[in-house]
Design a protein around this motif. Sequence first.
Motif: not given
Length: 459
Positions: A208, A212, A218, A221, A239, A252
């Motif tokens: 994440a 980010e 970001t 996603i 995220v 992801v």
Amino acid sequence: MALSTRLELYLSRKGIPFDEISVTPGSNFEAAVLHSGLPREEVIRASLLIDLRGVVMAVHPFDARLDLEAVQKLTSRRLQPLTGPQADRLYDDCQPGFHPPIGGAWELPVLVEESVMSMPRAVMAGGSDRSLIAMEGRALRLALAGARKAHLVLNGSDLVSPPGQKAVTLNEVAEQLQKLYRLPPMPALALRIFRLTSSTEASARELADLIEFDPSLTAQILRYARSALFNYPGQIESVQDAVTRVLGFDRVAHIALGIASVRAFDVPRGGMLGMDEFWRHSLYCAFLCQKIAVRCKADKGLAYLCGLLHNFGLLLIGHLFPVEFQQLNSLREANPEHSMRSLEQEVFGSEGGQELMLVGHGAIGGILHRLWQLPDAVVKAAGVHQQVEYHGEHESWVLMVQLANELLKEKGIGDEFNLQDPSVPAARLGLDEADLNLLREEVENVSDDLDALARSLTS
């Protein structure tokens, strides 16, 4: 009799016997050969070349690529391939692409690959999309009487070779590509994502944080996690939420890797081969590959990645050759009945410095994935997904992509439109017609959501 008029008269006049082999009408020559079930090493074809002095026919094995340099040295002429439309005009009594390799019927000078003259049996186009013709060796030699024999083809010139012949490997083509062209490196963010996911110690928080770091990624996603495809009832604010609550680490990571990797290419959005359709095709293929993997008890995350990245070769061609890519895009829209391989040959076959592109966009994509050090299954799925008869390493992953693409052809999605029987790759994966119907139903249920998601990734 479904034969070219000129060819029929020529063979009759010479008293040359032949057999007719029925094929499914409406396909192109390459597909007719593949679907016939005949040994490919028995098939021959014609390549037409031209200069200011006129047209010359070169006859060679189906899977071999003509060595233009050898032909030019042999003839002392600067011969170049005719385009598909030019060849079709010359063969005005034949179906497009079904060009008989018997030059005498058209009063053309003929060069013949020397190995052809020792073949015990040869299969070839007869001018119709409804049949091929076969000749025993003696009849073939009579039909090619007067042709000049020489070594005309590149040894192991294709990534698909007849049994017993050495094929050019991805490593060999990759080496030539790197010498000739400036290949894009994997974007820095994609590389960092890939390295992180290669570690068994990687955490959702680390993934994440990495995503980010890039506001655009970001946002994409989060749009992905919030899409109706997943129907998550709660709020997704970060995220981290997307990873832990909705999508999971692998999904992801894979979609982020795909989004970040695409940034390596400058490709127009429009057309059947543009970025918009690339994302639509890739997302549908990834979805289906994942569903197929579940039925095959295979790694669904790796299957998703194979489907998502299998068509990067088209992006690389568009990035390296924008003018030719536009031509290819236009040809794809105007000629849905032709294979991508034949269209790629038409665009790149007459360009002296770009012959390497004739290995096809699948092989080019596999080469790029190998240079980027992606998993071997992803490399192979990209590299040979155009080869319907492929048997070898990572075969199941290739078959998943091929099966997904066959099912997508039924919906008009992808870059190929010549339908083949999806039950063939399905059977090799251990699936039956009931499985295929369930897969069709599953993709139909989410098609609106996948379309919306594809639009969001290109906006």
